[in-house]
Design a protein around this motif. Structure first.
Motif, PDB file in Angstrom:
ATOM      1  N   ALA A  43     -16.899   0.118 -25.327  1.00 30.22           N
ATOM      2  CA  ALA A  43     -18.229   0.503 -25.806  1.00 30.22           C
ATOM      3  C   ALA A  43     -19.065  -0.748 -26.012  1.00 30.22           C
ATOM      4  N   ASP A  44     -20.280  -0.744 -25.479  1.00 28.45           N
ATOM      5  CA  ASP A  44     -21.209  -1.870 -25.615  1.00 28.45           C
ATOM      6  C   ASP A  44     -22.208  -1.532 -26.726  1.00 28.45           C
ATOM      7  N   PHE A  45     -22.056  -2.193 -27.870  1.00 28.48           N
ATOM      8  CA  PHE A  45     -22.923  -1.911 -29.022  1.00 28.48           C
ATOM      9  C   PHE A  45     -24.140  -2.826 -29.079  1.00 28.48           C
TER      10      PHE A  45
ATOM     11  N   GLN B 118     -26.875  -2.879 -27.302  1.00 28.73           N
ATOM     12  CA  GLN B 118     -28.183  -2.335 -26.939  1.00 28.73           C
ATOM     13  C   GLN B 118     -28.815  -1.456 -28.022  1.00 28.73           C
ATOM     14  N   GLN B 119     -27.989  -0.853 -28.864  1.00 31.01           N
ATOM     15  CA  GLN B 119     -28.500   0.105 -29.844  1.00 31.01           C
ATOM     16  C   GLN B 119     -28.093  -0.325 -31.253  1.00 31.01           C
ATOM     17  N   PRO B 120     -28.997  -0.124 -32.232  1.00 32.71           N
ATOM     18  CA  PRO B 120     -28.609  -0.429 -33.619  1.00 32.71           C
ATOM     19  C   PRO B 120     -27.641   0.620 -34.149  1.00 32.71           C
ATOM     20  N   ARG B 121     -26.857   0.227 -35.141  1.00 31.04           N
ATOM     21  CA  ARG B 121     -25.979   1.188 -35.801  1.00 31.04           C
ATOM     22  C   ARG B 121     -26.829   2.219 -36.551  1.00 31.04           C
ATOM     23  N   MET B 122     -26.254   3.362 -36.797  1.00 28.12           N
ATOM     24  CA  MET B 122     -26.943   4.404 -37.555  1.00 28.12           C
ATOM     25  C   MET B 122     -26.551   4.268 -39.025  1.00 28.12           C
ATOM     26  N   GLU B 123     -27.328   3.475 -39.757  1.00 23.59           N
ATOM     27  CA  GLU B 123     -26.968   3.195 -41.147  1.00 23.59           C
ATOM     28  C   GLU B 123     -27.120   4.404 -42.053  1.00 23.59           C
ATOM     29  N   ASP B 124     -27.909   5.390 -41.627  1.00 20.66           N
ATOM     30  CA  ASP B 124     -28.108   6.569 -42.475  1.00 20.66           C
ATOM     31  C   ASP B 124     -27.135   7.697 -42.126  1.00 20.66           C
ATOM     32  N   ALA B 125     -26.204   7.438 -41.195  1.00 22.34           N
ATOM     33  CA  ALA B 125     -25.276   8.495 -40.766  1.00 22.34           C
ATOM     34  C   ALA B 125     -24.349   8.901 -41.907  1.00 22.34           C
ATOM     35  N   ARG B 126     -24.262  10.195 -42.122  1.00 22.04           N
ATOM     36  CA  ARG B 126     -23.329  10.751 -43.094  1.00 22.04           C
ATOM     37  C   ARG B 126     -22.163  11.360 -42.322  1.00 22.04           C
ATOM     38  N   ILE B 127     -21.013  11.378 -42.943  1.00 21.41           N
ATOM     39  CA  ILE B 127     -19.815  11.900 -42.279  1.00 21.41           C
ATOM     40  C   ILE B 127     -19.375  13.176 -42.981  1.00 21.41           C
ATOM     41  N   GLU B 128     -19.273  14.260 -42.213  1.00 16.14           N
ATOM     42  CA  GLU B 128     -18.733  15.514 -42.720  1.00 16.14           C
ATOM     43  C   GLU B 128     -17.261  15.592 -42.331  1.00 16.14           C
ATOM     44  N   ILE B 129     -16.413  15.858 -43.314  1.00 14.29           N
ATOM     45  CA  ILE B 129     -14.970  15.929 -43.088  1.00 14.29           C
ATOM     46  C   ILE B 129     -14.499  17.334 -43.430  1.00 14.29           C
ATOM     47  N   GLU B 130     -13.865  17.987 -42.463  1.00  8.89           N
ATOM     48  CA  GLU B 130     -13.351  19.346 -42.672  1.00  8.89           C
ATOM     49  C   GLU B 130     -11.827  19.320 -42.615  1.00  8.89           C
ATOM     50  N   ASP B 131     -11.176  19.829 -43.693  1.00 11.28           N
ATOM     51  CA  ASP B 131      -9.721  19.861 -43.680  1.00 11.28           C
ATOM     52  C   ASP B 131      -9.230  21.159 -43.037  1.00 11.28           C
ATOM     53  N   ARG B 132      -7.915  21.357 -43.005  1.00 13.63           N
ATOM     54  CA  ARG B 132      -7.350  22.510 -42.296  1.00 13.63           C
ATOM     55  C   ARG B 132      -7.699  23.834 -42.956  1.00 13.63           C
TER      56      ARG B 132
ATOM     57  N   ASN C 128     -23.241   2.328 -24.730  1.00  7.25           N
ATOM     58  CA  ASN C 128     -22.858   2.581 -23.347  1.00  7.25           C
ATOM     59  C   ASN C 128     -21.349   2.436 -23.247  1.00  7.25           C
ATOM     60  N   VAL C 129     -20.697   3.471 -22.728  1.00  4.62           N
ATOM     61  CA  VAL C 129     -19.237   3.490 -22.652  1.00  4.62           C
ATOM     62  C   VAL C 129     -18.816   3.482 -21.188  1.00  4.62           C
ATOM     63  N   SER C 130     -17.864   2.607 -20.869  1.00  6.07           N
ATOM     64  CA  SER C 130     -17.340   2.552 -19.505  1.00  6.07           C
ATOM     65  C   SER C 130     -15.824   2.402 -19.567  1.00  6.07           C
ATOM     66  N   TYR C 131     -15.183   2.842 -18.499  1.00  8.02           N
ATOM     67  CA  TYR C 131     -13.721   2.760 -18.427  1.00  8.02           C
ATOM     68  C   TYR C 131     -13.327   1.466 -17.734  1.00  8.02           C
ATOM     69  N   TRP C 132     -12.384   0.716 -18.332  1.00  5.61           N
ATOM     70  CA  TRP C 132     -11.914  -0.534 -17.761  1.00  5.61           C
ATOM     71  C   TRP C 132     -10.490  -0.311 -17.264  1.00  5.61           C
ATOM     72  N   PRO C 133     -10.305  -0.157 -15.942  1.00  7.64           N
ATOM     73  CA  PRO C 133      -8.991   0.240 -15.416  1.00  7.64           C
ATOM     74  C   PRO C 133      -7.892  -0.797 -15.606  1.00  7.64           C
ATOM     75  N   ILE C 134      -8.248  -2.078 -15.705  1.00  7.66           N
ATOM     76  CA  ILE C 134      -7.223  -3.112 -15.825  1.00  7.66           C
ATOM     77  C   ILE C 134      -6.410  -2.922 -17.109  1.00  7.66           C
TER      78      ILE C 134
ATOM     79  N   GLU D 281     -23.332   7.363 -25.272  1.00  6.85           N
ATOM     80  CA  GLU D 281     -22.839   8.439 -26.114  1.00  6.85           C
ATOM     81  C   GLU D 281     -22.705   7.952 -27.550  1.00  6.85           C
ATOM     82  N   LEU D 282     -22.457   8.883 -28.451  1.00  7.88           N
ATOM     83  CA  LEU D 282     -22.215   8.550 -29.840  1.00  7.88           C
ATOM     84  C   LEU D 282     -20.768   8.077 -29.980  1.00  7.88           C
ATOM     85  N   VAL D 283     -20.586   6.916 -30.614  1.00  8.97           N
ATOM     86  CA  VAL D 283     -19.253   6.327 -30.738  1.00  8.97           C
ATOM     87  C   VAL D 283     -18.950   6.087 -32.217  1.00  8.97           C
ATOM     88  N   TYR D 284     -17.780   6.533 -32.647  1.00  6.69           N
ATOM     89  CA  TYR D 284     -17.300   6.167 -33.976  1.00  6.69           C
ATOM     90  C   TYR D 284     -16.730   4.761 -33.891  1.00  6.69           C
TER      91      TYR D 284
END
Length: 200
Positions: free
Chosen positions: A57-59, A61-75, A45-51, A4-7
């Motif tokens: 998150a296992d980073f 396997q995939q490169p970071r998205m260096e071109d990702a832009r962030i949209e921020i919406e206020d209230r 790849n995200v998995s739950y660790w019950p302990i 999944e996509l992880v911040y």
């Protein structure tokens, strides 16, 4: 594990910066109001660790998205688009010692180059000090050997070495990377990541 996509932001408590992974199940991303925060995005790849009852998150396997832009919406519904930019994290007293700061934008490349040159100069100074100390120890050992042989013409001992040990170079800068850097006033926001062409 599900991909999944992880911040993956660098967040601060006001003194030091740490990376914290926020997959979907981790809930709300919480940051310190008014602080500079680096928001990186990556597929992982995200998995739950019950302990420890946390999502990991296992980073690797995939490169970071260096071109990702962030949209921020206020209230109020106002949306701000934050473009990725060069940044580094600067630890003037060393990692884990004192405060850290984010250096960003146009000054990053020159700042990092100055840091590398200062670190190399400090390393060269430390090596030269070690060389002089080692040579002096060797000269004293050689003189002691001659003195132990009780030779009639004993040369004078080597002069004392008066050297000041150079200050250790503790400062550290991370390598420059590209990501969105934000600073928000206190409040609640919605964010989403978009690609260079605007796709969510």
């Amino acid at each position: 594990a599900d991909e999944e996509l992880v911040y993956w932001p660098f967040v601060t408590d006001g003194t030091e910066y740490r990376r914290v992974a926020y997959p979907r199940a981790a809930g709300t991303l919480v940051v310190l109001a008014g602080s500079q925060v680096v928001i990186e995005v990556a597929r992982a790849n995200v998995s739950y660790w019950p302990i420890t009852r946390e999502y990991l998150a296992d980073f690797s396997q995939q490169p970071r998205m260096e071109d990702a832009r962030i949209e921020i919406e206020d209230r109020s519904g106002k949306t701000t688009l934050v473009e990725p930019e060069l940044y580094l994290v600067w630890y003037p007293a060393g990692v884990g010692e004192g405060s850290a700061e984010i250096v960003r934008g146009d000054r990053v490349s020159a700042f990092y180059e100055d840091y590398v040159q200062a670190a190399r100069a400090a390393d060269q100074k430390a090596r030269e000090h070690q060389r002089l100390v080692a040579e002096h120890h060797a000269a004293v050992a050689a003189w002691l050997k001659i003195a132990a042989e009780r030779q009639e013409s004993l040369p004078p001992p080597p002069p004392e070495l008066h050297l000041e040990e150079p200050e250790p170079f503790r400062a550290y800068a991370t390598k420059p990377r590209r990501a969105a850097v934000i600073s928000l006033p206190e409040g609640t926001y919605r964010i989403r990541a978009t690609g260079a062409t605007g796709e969510v």
